[in-house]
Design a protein around this motif. Sequence first.
Motif, short mmCIF file in Angstrom:
data_model
loop_
_atom_site.label_atom_id
_atom_site.label_comp_id
_atom_site.label_asym_id
_atom_site.label_seq_id
_atom_site.Cartn_x
_atom_site.Cartn_y
_atom_site.Cartn_z
N ALA A 214 49.96 43.17 35.55
CA ALA A 214 51.06 42.97 36.49
C ALA A 214 51.56 44.32 37.01
N LEU A 215 51.62 45.29 36.11
CA LEU A 215 52.06 46.62 36.51
C LEU A 215 51.04 47.25 37.46
N SER A 217 49.36 45.75 39.60
CA SER A 217 49.54 45.15 40.93
C SER A 217 50.70 45.80 41.67
N ASP A 218 51.51 46.57 40.96
CA ASP A 218 52.65 47.22 41.60
C ASP A 218 52.25 48.46 42.39
N LEU A 219 51.01 48.93 42.19
CA LEU A 219 50.60 50.16 42.87
C LEU A 219 49.21 50.04 43.51
N ASP A 221 45.48 49.06 45.10
CA ASP A 221 44.80 48.29 46.13
C ASP A 221 43.64 47.51 45.53
N ALA A 237 43.00 43.89 44.80
CA ALA A 237 44.05 43.41 43.91
C ALA A 237 44.30 41.93 44.17
N ASP A 238 44.27 41.56 45.44
CA ASP A 238 44.52 40.18 45.81
C ASP A 238 43.49 39.24 45.16
N LEU A 241 43.63 39.12 41.28
CA LEU A 241 44.79 38.42 40.71
C LEU A 241 44.80 36.94 41.06
N LEU A 252 43.05 36.64 30.69
CA LEU A 252 44.02 37.73 30.55
C LEU A 252 45.25 37.44 31.41
N ILE A 256 49.73 36.37 30.23
CA ILE A 256 50.97 37.09 30.56
C ILE A 256 52.12 36.10 30.61
#
Lengths: 320, 328
Positions: A214-215, A217-219, A221, A237-238, A241, A252, A256
């Motif tokens: 999740a983290l 995905s915060d930065l 690409d 990333a899209d 996820l 995984l 979460i």
Amino acid sequence: MSLLEVTDLTLHYATREDPVRAVDGVSFRLERGQALGVVGESGSGKTSLSLALMRLLPSNATGYGGSVMLDGQEVMALSDDEFRRQVRWRKLSMVFQGAQNSLNPVLRVGHQVAEPLMLENGARKAQARERVLSLFDLVRLPREVADRYPHELSGGMKQRVMIAMSLVLDPALVVLDEPTSALDVSIQAQMMNLLKDLKRDLGISFIFITHDIALASDLCDRIAVVYAGQMVEIGSADDALTQPSHPYTQLLLGSIPRLAADEPPQFIPGAPPDLTGPPSGCRFHPRCPYVFEPCDRDDPPLAAAREGHEARCWLLATEK
Amino acid sequence: MNAELLRVEDLKVYYQARKGLIGSVAVKALDGVSLEVQSGETLAIVGESGSGKTTLGRAALRLIRPTGGSIHFRGEDVTNLSDSGLGAFRRRAQGVFQDPYSSLDGFMSVAQILEEPLVIHGVGTHGERVEMIHDALRDVRMSPPEEMATKFPHMLSGGLRQRVGIARALILRPDFILADEPVSMIDASSRAEILYLMLELQRTYGIGFLYITHDIATARHFSDRIAVMYAGRVVESGPAGQVIDEPLHPYTEALIRAIPEPDASNRLRQRPVIPGEPPSPTEPPAGCRFHPRCPFAIAGTCEVVDPPLIEVKPGHMTACHLHPEPEE
């Protein structure tokens, strides 16, 4: 030309018994200005991957090889001395996990950031100080912090100092190894915002190593998932996820705990394997709910799931 | 089932920290916390480092003696009991700690680790104790128990070590377990497994849990109620889902928004952040301790008056001037 193109990178560690295959044939590319998240659990080899890239090898390193093209240059062909003078910190730098605790307690932090400028670049003291202060502006540290000692700073401030230090010789690529794992969530969010700004404003590329997808995905690409020394999935990333192709990535993500949703988190039975003797065939097969005939026998190849998205799974490799 | 198990009232723990060569200064780790745990429920204590959550847990187990306030366990005042008077309490209140690598003695086998509390409390004959050890290992899904009992900690993964920690806490059949960050050092893919195990054991044995964590997302899924701590105080408490979905305190709200969910569009926007850093526990701000970082601070009130913890909705409390006590 990609900024970084890694092919079949390996790094093993010698032990009294079989070697630990911490990085075992990893290949990926990173485009300029992009951030790649490398997500894995402890013991997956994600930190070893960063050490292999930085060529900071422990004394028991063995089986170090493969190709690393950085900015068009094959850096694996350089001698250690050439690598140190031309590449490390200049083109490629790193923020280590828990690095905020590696600051020298008896030197002012500004001096520690300036050190490589004076030693490596022969900058004068005044010039170096000017550069340090502008870096402090960049990482949003008050300038007077440069004259303080590490014990006078909070964890978040020390981590900003470490980020400033990684930028001092103007590298194109910074490897961040769990840069926020020692920080509280409120400070972590501030740090992630800073990294986003550096990426957008300076066009710096990042390899962001974390256990927390999740983290990432915060930065990032693109996201690469590592398991037992291998990259098992890499894609945007899209895609990674929302349409993960590898069962490990799928499970995984399911493990979460979501804040916004009522569905309870699931878990993956079993534990990651011991890298001295990883399972035969696909390394995830003992924990995989979809295991079938070839999985315990042959190592699956990295196969295309979609354009720009690959996974190392027989479910994909046999579909084609 | 819903009997009150643990009640702390106005609990204070101050430490003396050295300042300069001869001076000392009080660190107010815990500064007036009141809460209760019912039997069979899990109360999660969520907070960042320095919020006092670990101190609260240690005081609740009477591993430290509080500076002020009271601790009642099943109606009995244990606040100032001496170590010898605490024997019965210690048998009924156990702890599971963060680091499964350092909380188990590396020179003891799993059987010895699990037998130690039984020996200390004089439970059973050796034969009976072996049986209890095997039962406890079965409870935490370590099989075959006869084989697992012979292992040493270094032979076990982090997840298995933490199961030994849980089995050790469980073996005396306690009424209350403090679980202080029990999964923060466990791999993400195994974390939920340990938490489910604890949930199941709680249901089987009706244990009350105080679950201390920095991870508000696990608190949502694995606890009945959540109390949020900030700078040595509880700023909000209530039913787990309600605290997350409808937070009352600006700190709780900001904490929730600071946590990323896996979403590829995250990278395209700045995350809302709480400016600044938590206050120093030696000189907490006057009035509401969150006011210097609060976007909704009411000038003239928040920096002056310390807000009391009041019930805003049934069972949902907060200490914030935005939610004043209704006029009678």
